[in-house]
Motif scaffolding. Structure first.
Motif, PDB file in Angstrom:
ATOM      1  N   PHE A  52       0.961  -1.314   0.090  1.00 27.79           N
ATOM      2  CA  PHE A  52       0.244  -0.031  -0.059  1.00 27.79           C
ATOM      3  C   PHE A  52       0.833   1.225   0.045  1.00 27.79           C
ATOM      4  CE2 PHE A  52      -2.095   3.334   2.274  1.00 27.79           C
ATOM      5  CZ  PHE A  52      -3.472   3.517   1.594  1.00 27.79           C
ATOM      6  N   LEU A  53       1.890   1.230   0.811  1.00 28.85           N
ATOM      7  CA  LEU A  53       2.891   2.485   0.634  1.00 28.85           C
ATOM      8  C   LEU A  53       3.359   2.576  -0.471  1.00 28.85           C
ATOM      9  CD1 LEU A  53       4.520   2.405   4.457  1.00 28.85           C
ATOM     10  CD2 LEU A  53       2.592   3.672   3.596  1.00 28.85           C
ATOM     11  N   ALA A  54       3.898   1.526  -0.973  1.00 33.08           N
ATOM     12  CA  ALA A  54       4.554   1.735  -2.539  1.00 33.08           C
ATOM     13  C   ALA A  54       3.585   2.184  -3.526  1.00 33.08           C
ATOM     14  CB  ALA A  54       5.131   0.489  -2.853  1.00 33.08           C
ATOM     15  N   LEU A  55       2.185   1.724  -3.510  1.00 32.77           N
ATOM     16  CA  LEU A  55       1.287   2.314  -4.558  1.00 32.77           C
ATOM     17  C   LEU A  55       1.085   3.554  -4.163  1.00 32.77           C
ATOM     18  CD1 LEU A  55      -0.889  -0.799  -4.739  1.00 32.77           C
ATOM     19  CD2 LEU A  55       0.505  -0.121  -6.126  1.00 32.77           C
ATOM     20  N   LEU A  67      -6.034  -4.225   1.300  1.00 34.64           N
ATOM     21  CA  LEU A  67      -4.744  -3.890   2.003  1.00 34.64           C
ATOM     22  C   LEU A  67      -4.942  -3.406   3.364  1.00 34.64           C
ATOM     23  CD1 LEU A  67      -2.751  -2.855  -1.230  1.00 34.64           C
ATOM     24  CD2 LEU A  67      -2.563  -5.129  -0.245  1.00 34.64           C
ATOM     25  N   LEU A  68      -5.960  -2.290   3.204  1.00 29.02           N
ATOM     26  CA  LEU A  68      -6.030  -1.758   4.385  1.00 29.02           C
ATOM     27  C   LEU A  68      -6.523  -2.486   5.497  1.00 29.02           C
ATOM     28  CD1 LEU A  68      -7.425   1.605   3.113  1.00 29.02           C
ATOM     29  CD2 LEU A  68      -5.313   1.461   4.110  1.00 29.02           C
ATOM     30  N   VAL A  69      -7.504  -3.369   5.341  1.00 27.75           N
ATOM     31  CA  VAL A  69      -8.203  -4.413   6.238  1.00 27.75           C
ATOM     32  C   VAL A  69      -7.124  -5.344   6.579  1.00 27.75           C
ATOM     33  CG1 VAL A  69      -9.720  -6.312   6.595  1.00 27.75           C
ATOM     34  CG2 VAL A  69     -10.632  -4.253   5.277  1.00 27.75           C
ATOM     35  N   PHE A  70      -6.217  -5.693   5.775  1.00 28.25           N
ATOM     36  CA  PHE A  70      -5.161  -6.811   6.210  1.00 28.25           C
ATOM     37  C   PHE A  70      -4.146  -5.725   7.203  1.00 28.25           C
ATOM     38  CE2 PHE A  70      -5.668  -8.944   2.238  1.00 28.25           C
ATOM     39  CZ  PHE A  70      -6.473  -9.778   2.633  1.00 28.25           C
ATOM     40  N   VAL A  71      -3.799  -4.600   7.033  1.00 33.30           N
ATOM     41  CA  VAL A  71      -3.241  -3.794   7.935  1.00 33.30           C
ATOM     42  C   VAL A  71      -3.701  -3.741   9.004  1.00 33.30           C
ATOM     43  CG1 VAL A  71      -1.729  -1.584   8.209  1.00 33.30           C
ATOM     44  CG2 VAL A  71      -1.771  -2.815   5.875  1.00 33.30           C
TER      45      VAL A  71
END
Length: 342
Positions: A27-30, A323-327
């Motif tokens: 997520f941070l890379a995107l 991605l946010l839910v997994f984080v």
């Protein structure tokens, strides 16, 4: 900076949650790439060398007459074949990887818009002949920035409100709770429709409007932690020694309350992103033409003969929210005292 044993344990648990750990980096890379959207997708060259002079159109506007006396003193359109030929005759241009901006209307398409994916438009075009990939990059950045801003501001307001409620209790808590019950019952969508009929919603207007209601999401959690923490012995001792209420709340109770609060933040962020996309889908969000993932969903619904629009919107929104839910799951496990690193 020396980390405490508790912080090291939490970081170890977070790293051990492989799905959440790698989701955070993806997520941070995107998001990091989307911050440089103008350098990835733009209808202006990154760099121009013309007659020994250097120009950076991606950062600055130039008039056409800067590239020859035959052109008008208007803002340069680098997609104009005549202007491009004049520049290439006396220099060269470096274009972004995607030579289209989110609002660039493509001309001379081989088929009527929406055009299917091709080498020139990897994700096709929408029904207004705009490149879908360029709009996805700009829309992703806009959605995440909106979500981050709304989450941070609403969390600060909600934590402060919950802290005051729980710390003072009594009538302060009673009146605040009645106000929250009344305020949370307001019909947000109807109010937004009325607002949209009076003024044109913009990024900041939508942010302020949604902030009026979103701050209540963390108030209950913080209030409960402060109600429990204000009766602890070290808090009562600090108050007996004359420590100011603000200092007691900040130093002694808030750190414990933040443990429960931080586990909610990734889920709050995903909800904030979803709100903007939902409003854009319904037509009550950003002004027409803005790079919006919700507007792409609406185009997919209205153009069933162009499945690439709906599929792209689903994959981008679904992937970002996943991605946010997994984080969020990894953060929740990291702050769970029963968890230990594998």
């Amino acid at each position: 900076m020396t980390l405490t044993p508790l912080t090291r344990r939490r970081l170890a648990v977070f790293r051990a949650h492989k799905r959440g750990y790698w989701s955070m980096w993806i997520f941070l890379a995107l998001f990091g790439l989307s911050l440089f959207a103008e350098f990835l997708a733009n209808d202006r060259p990154l760099l121009i060398c013309f007659d020994g002079h250097w120009y950076v159109p991606v950062l600055r506007d130039y008039s056409e007459d800067a590239f020859g006396p035959d052109f008008m003193p208007t803002s340069a359109d680098y997609t104009d074949p005549d202007l491009a030929a004049a520049i290439n005759a006396h220099g060269w241009m470096i274009w972004p990887a995607i030579p289209f901006c989110y609002d660039t209307v493509l001309k001379n398409l081989p088929v009527p818009a929406p055009a299917p994916p091709s080498w020139n438009n990897l994700l096709g075009t929408d029904d207004q002949a705009r490149d879908v990939l360029a709009r996805v990059i700009y829309g992703f950045r806009l959605s995440v920035l909106f979500g981050f801003t709304l989450t941070i501001i609403s969390s600060i307001v909600g934590i402060a409100a919950g802290a005051v409620q729980g710390f003072y209790g009594g009538r302060v808590d009673l009146f605040f709770q009645r106000f929250i019950e009344i305020w949370s019952g307001m019909p947000q969508l109807y109010l937004l429709i009325i607002l949209g009929s009076v003024i044109t919603p913009t990024f900041w207007i939508l942010l302020i409007f949604l902030l009026l209601f979103s701050w209540m999401s963390l108030t209950g959690v913080v209030r409960a932690e402060f109600l429990r923490g204000r009766n602890l012995d070290y808090v009562r001792a600090a108050r007996a020694l004359g420590v100011a209420d603000a200092a007691v709340m900040w130093r002694h109770i808030l750190p414990n309350a933040m443990v429960a609060t931080l586990t909610f933040l990734p889920f709050t962020l995903s909800g904030s992103v979803t709100i903007l996309s939902s409003l854009d889908f319904l037509g009550f969000g950003l002004p027409p033409g803005s790079p919006s993932l919700g507007e792409l969903v609406a185009q997919g619904k209205n153009n069933l003969q162009a499945p690439w629009l709906g599929i792209t919107a689903f994959l981008v929104l679904g992937g970002m929210l996943s991605l946010l839910v997994f984080v969020g799951e990894a953060v929740r496990d990291a702050f769970d005292p029963r968890r230990t690193a594998a």
